[in-house]
Structure formats: C-alpha cells, structure tokens
Design an enzyme around this catalytic site. Structure first.
Site, PDB file in Angstrom:
ATOM      1  N   ASP A  67       0.809  -1.223   0.000  1.00  0.00           N
ATOM      2  CA  ASP A  67       0.000   0.000   0.000  1.00  0.00           C
ATOM      3  C   ASP A  67       0.840   1.269   0.000  1.00  0.00           C
ATOM      4  O   ASP A  67       2.066   1.227   0.160  1.00  0.00           O
ATOM      5  CB  ASP A  67      -0.967  -0.013   1.202  1.00  0.00           C
ATOM      6  CG  ASP A  67      -0.285  -0.436   2.506  1.00  0.00           C
ATOM      7  OD1 ASP A  67       0.952  -0.355   2.587  1.00  0.00           O
ATOM      8  OD2 ASP A  67      -0.995  -0.839   3.436  1.00  0.00           O
ATOM      9  N   ASN A 136      -7.864  -3.009  13.976  1.00  0.00           N
ATOM     10  CA  ASN A 136      -9.258  -3.301  13.614  1.00  0.00           C
ATOM     11  C   ASN A 136      -9.357  -4.447  12.598  1.00  0.00           C
ATOM     12  O   ASN A 136     -10.379  -4.620  11.951  1.00  0.00           O
ATOM     13  CB  ASN A 136      -9.937  -2.043  13.044  1.00  0.00           C
ATOM     14  CG  ASN A 136      -9.249  -1.536  11.779  1.00  0.00           C
ATOM     15  OD1 ASN A 136      -8.276  -2.132  11.317  1.00  0.00           O
ATOM     16  ND2 ASN A 136      -9.753  -0.446  11.227  1.00  0.00           N
ATOM     17  N   HIS A 138      -7.443  -4.740   9.889  1.00  0.00           N
ATOM     18  CA  HIS A 138      -7.095  -4.431   8.496  1.00  0.00           C
ATOM     19  C   HIS A 138      -5.792  -5.135   8.105  1.00  0.00           C
ATOM     20  O   HIS A 138      -4.901  -5.350   8.925  1.00  0.00           O
ATOM     21  CB  HIS A 138      -7.070  -2.924   8.195  1.00  0.00           C
ATOM     22  CG  HIS A 138      -5.943  -2.132   8.749  1.00  0.00           C
ATOM     23  ND1 HIS A 138      -6.129  -1.053   9.586  1.00  0.00           N
ATOM     24  CD2 HIS A 138      -4.610  -2.200   8.556  1.00  0.00           C
ATOM     25  CE1 HIS A 138      -4.971  -0.515   9.884  1.00  0.00           C
ATOM     26  NE2 HIS A 138      -4.023  -1.193   9.280  1.00  0.00           N
ATOM     27  N   GLU A 143      -9.807  -1.808   5.097  1.00  0.00           N
ATOM     28  CA  GLU A 143     -10.520  -1.541   6.346  1.00  0.00           C
ATOM     29  C   GLU A 143     -11.759  -2.428   6.459  1.00  0.00           C
ATOM     30  O   GLU A 143     -12.208  -3.010   5.470  1.00  0.00           O
ATOM     31  CB  GLU A 143     -10.937  -0.060   6.368  1.00  0.00           C
ATOM     32  CG  GLU A 143      -9.777   0.924   6.297  1.00  0.00           C
ATOM     33  CD  GLU A 143      -8.990   1.059   7.603  1.00  0.00           C
ATOM     34  OE1 GLU A 143      -9.022   0.136   8.437  1.00  0.00           O
ATOM     35  OE2 GLU A 143      -8.334   2.099   7.767  1.00  0.00           O
TER      36      GLU A 143
HETATM   37  C1  GLP Z   1      -0.660  -0.001   8.739  1.00  0.00           C
HETATM   38  C2  GLP Z   1      -0.265  -0.566   7.363  1.00  0.00           C
HETATM   39  C3  GLP Z   1      -0.316  -2.063   7.372  1.00  0.00           C
HETATM   40  C4  GLP Z   1       0.283  -2.542   8.680  1.00  0.00           C
HETATM   41  C5  GLP Z   1      -0.667  -2.225   9.813  1.00  0.00           C
HETATM   42  C6  GLP Z   1      -0.092  -2.495  11.198  1.00  0.00           C
HETATM   43  O1  GLP Z   1      -1.623   0.978   8.674  1.00  0.00           O
HETATM   44  N1  GLP Z   1      -0.965  -0.088   6.233  1.00  0.00           N
HETATM   45  O2  GLP Z   1       0.364  -2.581   6.242  1.00  0.00           O
HETATM   46  O3  GLP Z   1       0.483  -3.929   8.638  1.00  0.00           O
HETATM   47  O4  GLP Z   1      -1.166  -0.907   9.689  1.00  0.00           O
HETATM   48  O5  GLP Z   1       0.884  -1.563  11.531  1.00  0.00           O
HETATM   49  P1  GLP Z   1       1.944  -1.753  12.658  1.00  0.00           P
HETATM   50  O6  GLP Z   1       2.849  -2.844  12.210  1.00  0.00           O
HETATM   51  O7  GLP Z   1       2.658  -0.436  12.771  1.00  0.00           O
HETATM   52  O8  GLP Z   1       1.211  -2.117  13.894  1.00  0.00           O
END
Ligand code: GLP
Length: 240
Positions: A67, A136, A138, A143
């Site tokens: 992304d 959540n 995702h 989402e």
């Molecule tokens: C982000 C990214 C995801 C990531 C997730 C968890 O928003 N878009 O690719 O895996 O949220 O993030 P983190 O590893 O900082 O907890």
C-alpha cells in the site's frame, strides 16, 4: 494456518528473516510482497544484516508493496516509498526496476490501481506476502467492510487507523485520508502468506483472526481461507 510462537519481537524478526531467506534461496526469481508499519522493521534490519554478512543477495528478487498513502510524494518521510528505501532498499543489492510500490500521487489514481494489479499478475503472483495486522483487523489498508473480492483500490482510511498511524506524523491532521492498497483478493492470490504479530495490543485482533467468524467486518479473517498461511507471533500477542 501454522502458528510459530516466539518469545518476543526480536525473535519474531529473526525467525521471519530466516524464513524469507530460505524462500529467496529456493526460488529462481522470488517475488516478495512487502508491508510497512512498525511490525516488519526488525525483519528488514535483520535482512540487511544478513546481506552485509553475504548470506543473501536480492539481485533476482522483485518486490510489491501492499500500500501507499494518497497525496504523499515519494520523498515525503511519511510515504511508504521513503520508508522502504530507508529501511531496506538503499541498503541491499535489489534492482531499482524490480521494486514496485503504488504511486499515491498518480494523476489518475484509478488507472494506477489497475496498472498495479496488472503488474502483480504479470509477475505471475507474489511468492510470499508479508503482512502485519491492524488493530481493527485491516491488512494492507483494507478496512472493515472491504469486499473480499476487492483488487487494488483506493480506500478511505478509518479514523482509528489514522489515529494509530498518527504517531509517525506531527499531528493527526497530517495523516492522509486516503490510500491505495492491494485488495483482499489480490492478497489472497499470493502463493504464501507470512503474517507477523507482536505485542499485547494486537492480542484481541489476533484472537479474532484465529477464532472468529470469517467476515468482511474483520478483513484479516479472510486468511482462514488461504491454504498456506504462516503466523509468527510473540507471547504477548498470543497469550491472555
Ligand atoms: C498499517 C499498514 C499495514 C500494517 C498495519 C499495522 O496501517 N498499512 O500494512 O500492517 O497498519 O501496523 P503496525 O505494524 O505499525 O502495527
């Protein structure tokens, strides 16, 4: 789904690193799906270290990132282009033209989504997709409520996701409201998935992923339907 339980974040990163290196060595032209966020940072550090010790080369590796934020230039320190370059790419021998990240400043974002999806399909799919887990549920930036059939698309970020990611920005107002993400079906097309989960804050989400209903209300639950998922999770993410 296979679950590998590890002690802590460092062990998760080290295990993920050996797992990925093993794959790279097995395949002739490995295609890796990459994630951002805090979770894979340790993995990327370990990969750099292994590269420096001449235990792995990325010369034949291609990558597709999950992304990118809409509206952030590639050199914006909060863009995922910048993140990937700083935390991995500039330290290893990957070919620049093997790197793929959605362009969040493309003039025509819908075309960008279609092109990105096409490039993944042209690469004959991702061999191993690394994923983190949003609070959540995702994955990528899909989402809750995202159709399971989705391909690369533009999303409106949840307020909760913007809040969670505000720690990287000066203020929440600066967190973009939109992003481009591989869709859930795009992710499911990967031949194999490696999900990394660390910390007590992810416990509820991980429990729901493993034991909850398969529902678009909790995007990560789709992974229950993939035939080759490995989860490396630490004690605090797994134990109540
Ligand atoms: C982000 C990214 C995801 C990531 C997730 C968890 O928003 N878009 O690719 O895996 O949220 O993030 P983190 O590893 O900082 O907890």
């Amino acid at each position: 789904m296979e679950i590998i339980k590890v002690k802590d974040y460092d062990e998760m990163s080290a295990k993920a690193c050996s797992y990925i290196i093993e794959k790279i060595k097995q395949l002739q032209a490995p295609v890796l799906g990459l994630a951002t966020g805090s979770t894979p940072e340790g993995l990327y550090k370990s990969l750099i270290q292994q590269y420096n010790e001449q235990n792995v080369s990325f010369n034949d590796v291609s990558t597709f990132n999950l992304d990118e934020y809409v509206g952030l230039e590639n050199d914006d320190p909060n863009s995922y282009h910048f993140y990937m370059n700083e935390k991995l790419f500039k330290h290893i021998d990957i070919e620049q033209n093997h790197i793929h990240i959605p362009n969040g400043v493309a003039e025509n974002l819908d075309n960008e989504c279609q092109d990105y999806e096409q490039q993944i399909m042209d690469a004959e799919k991702v061999d191993i997709q690394i994923l983190g887990l949003g609070l959540n549920g995702h994955i990528g930036f899909n989402e809750p409520g995202t159709p399971f059939s989705s391909r690369t698309h533009i999303v409106d970020l949840d307020e909760s996701t913007r809040k969670a990611n505000a720690r990287f920005f000066d203020s929440i107002e600066e967190v973009p409201k939109k992003a481009i993400t591989m869709g859930l079906d795009t992710i499911m097309q990967s031949k194999e998935i490696l999900l990394l989960v660390s910390g007590a804050s992810k416990r509820e989400a991980l429990d729901r992923l493993l034991n909850g209903d398969i529902s678009e209300e909790f995007p990560a639950s789709i992974l229950q339907q993939h035939e080759h998922v490995t989860i490396i999770a630490d004690k605090s993410a797994l134990e109540g």
